[in-house]
Design a protein around this motif. Structure first.
Motif, mmCIF file in Angstrom:
data_model
loop_
_atom_site.group_PDB
_atom_site.id
_atom_site.type_symbol
_atom_site.label_atom_id
_atom_site.label_comp_id
_atom_site.label_asym_id
_atom_site.label_seq_id
_atom_site.Cartn_x
_atom_site.Cartn_y
_atom_site.Cartn_z
ATOM 1 N N GLY A 25 0.805 -1.213 0.000
ATOM 2 C CA GLY A 25 0.000 0.000 0.000
ATOM 3 C C GLY A 25 0.838 1.263 0.000
ATOM 4 O O GLY A 25 0.408 2.300 -0.488
ATOM 5 N N ARG A 26 2.048 1.176 0.533
ATOM 6 C CA ARG A 26 2.901 2.358 0.563
ATOM 7 C C ARG A 26 3.461 2.677 -0.820
ATOM 8 O O ARG A 26 3.700 3.840 -1.139
ATOM 9 N N ALA A 27 3.668 1.651 -1.649
ATOM 10 C CA ALA A 27 4.278 1.861 -2.958
ATOM 11 C C ALA A 27 3.449 2.814 -3.818
ATOM 12 O O ALA A 27 3.991 3.744 -4.427
ATOM 13 N N ALA A 28 2.133 2.602 -3.877
ATOM 14 C CA ALA A 28 1.277 3.477 -4.691
ATOM 15 C C ALA A 28 1.327 4.914 -4.175
ATOM 16 O O ALA A 28 1.394 5.865 -4.960
ATOM 17 N N ARG A 29 1.293 5.068 -2.857
ATOM 18 C CA ARG A 29 1.348 6.417 -2.287
ATOM 19 C C ARG A 29 2.690 7.086 -2.563
ATOM 20 O O ARG A 29 2.771 8.302 -2.665
ATOM 21 N N ALA A 30 3.743 6.270 -2.695
ATOM 22 C CA ALA A 30 5.071 6.815 -2.975
ATOM 23 C C ALA A 30 5.268 7.125 -4.451
ATOM 24 O O ALA A 30 6.284 7.701 -4.832
ATOM 25 N N GLY A 31 4.297 6.718 -5.293
ATOM 26 C CA GLY A 31 4.393 7.023 -6.715
ATOM 27 C C GLY A 31 4.882 5.881 -7.571
ATOM 28 O O GLY A 31 5.472 6.100 -8.628
ATOM 29 N N VAL A 32 4.631 4.627 -7.146
ATOM 30 C CA VAL A 32 5.020 3.456 -7.936
ATOM 31 C C VAL A 32 3.794 2.943 -8.693
ATOM 32 O O VAL A 32 2.747 2.710 -8.100
ATOM 33 N N ALA A 33 3.933 2.788 -9.999
ATOM 34 C CA ALA A 33 2.864 2.220 -10.833
ATOM 35 C C ALA A 33 3.392 0.978 -11.524
ATOM 36 O O ALA A 33 4.585 0.882 -11.824
ATOM 37 N N ARG A 34 2.491 0.036 -11.801
ATOM 38 C CA ARG A 34 2.928 -1.250 -12.350
ATOM 39 C C ARG A 34 1.958 -1.763 -13.400
ATOM 40 O O ARG A 34 0.750 -1.564 -13.298
ATOM 41 N N THR A 35 2.509 -2.442 -14.410
ATOM 42 C CA THR A 35 1.698 -3.243 -15.322
ATOM 43 C C THR A 35 2.041 -4.708 -15.088
ATOM 44 O O THR A 35 3.055 -5.039 -14.478
#
Length: 264
Positions: free
Chosen positions: A83-93
């Motif tokens: 959950g922290r990754a998205a808030r930190a600005g990490v996007a994934r395909t």
């Protein structure tokens, strides 16, 4: 959207992966994996099937909690912090796209904007006040992204009606809609023909030109990797066996033996 360089939020920090070890029972998926990705750099991670590439991405996004090691994006620790990754600005395909298939392309792109919206729950539900103006602005923004990815003609179609290659483009576009600092691409051209691969490579070049995000790319298409990557890290059985520029990796005897083969 214009052709000018676009900033994706704050300037992205460096990605530092240090001594990452991940085990499932008696199986070691990653063993003391370390590398860095500089701001704005495209790092490719390659290796044979089962090398640990997708497990690595799952550690970078906090889905898997490694037994040891650290994953830092700038000052933010991501290892084991789902959950922290998205808030930190990490996007994934994903290898097989992770779109909401019952929704339209537009709705999927708008979902990519969710973490950036400021509307409260009540005003958003009632669609009044700031919520109305914000939604109009977001629709205009994602329409520009759709144009960039040549999706304007299918914006109101459901994802289930799209060919596979187009759906992969929608997922890429949704990741960019998040304004990521770090973009993780898991086999973005898997299952595509030559023309679709060339088109996807063009979109990736366009993203690098317009946006300031760093990119970690996993793919088996060596032409794509060698043409686009600034640096390459090679995994085999969860261990980094080589790292360097595409040319250094291409001619490394350990990489040739483990993955590329003599013809490559």
């Amino acid at each position: 959207m214009t052709g000018d360089k676009t900033q994706t939020g704050d300037k992205p920090g460096r990605l530092d992966v240090s001594a990452l070890t991940l085990r499932f029972g008696g199986v070691t998926a990653l063993n003391e994996v370390s590398f860095t990705v500089e701001p704005g750099e495209l790092m490719a991670v390659i290796g044979p099937n089962g090398a640990g590439k997708t497990s690595l991405l799952n550690c970078l996004t906090g889905v898997y909690r490694p037994q040891t090691g650290s994953v830092r994006l700038g000052a933010v620790e991501l290892a084991g912090r789902r959950g922290r990754a998205a808030r930190a600005g990490v996007a994934r395909t994903f290898q097989n796209h992770g779109l909401f298939t019952g929704l339209t392309v537009l709705d999927n792109l708008l979902l990519g904007r969710h973490r950036l919206t400021r509307t409260g729950i009540v005003s958003g539900a009632l669609w009044w006040g700031r919520a109305r103006g914000e939604e109009r602005a977001e629709r205009e923004h994602v329409a520009g992204i759709a144009e960039m990815f040549e999706l304007a003609d299918v914006l109101h179609e459901k994802v289930t009606a799209l060919p596979y290659g187009v759906a992969k483009r929608v997922e890429f576009a949704r990741a960019i809609a998040m304004e990521p600092k770090l973009l993780l691409l898991d086999e973005p051209v898997a299952g595509m023909g030559f023309e679709e691969t060339v088109a996807m490579a063009g979109h990736l070049l366009d993203v690098r030109e317009r946006f300031s995000c760093s990119v970690v790319l996993i793919d088996h298409d060596m032409r794509l990797v060698m043409d686009l990557a600034d640096r390459v890290t090679v995994l085999d059985f969860g261990v980094v066996i080589a790292a360097g520029t595409p040319e250094q990796v291409r001619t490394d005897p350990k990489v040739i033996e483990a993955y590329l083969g003599e013809e490559e």
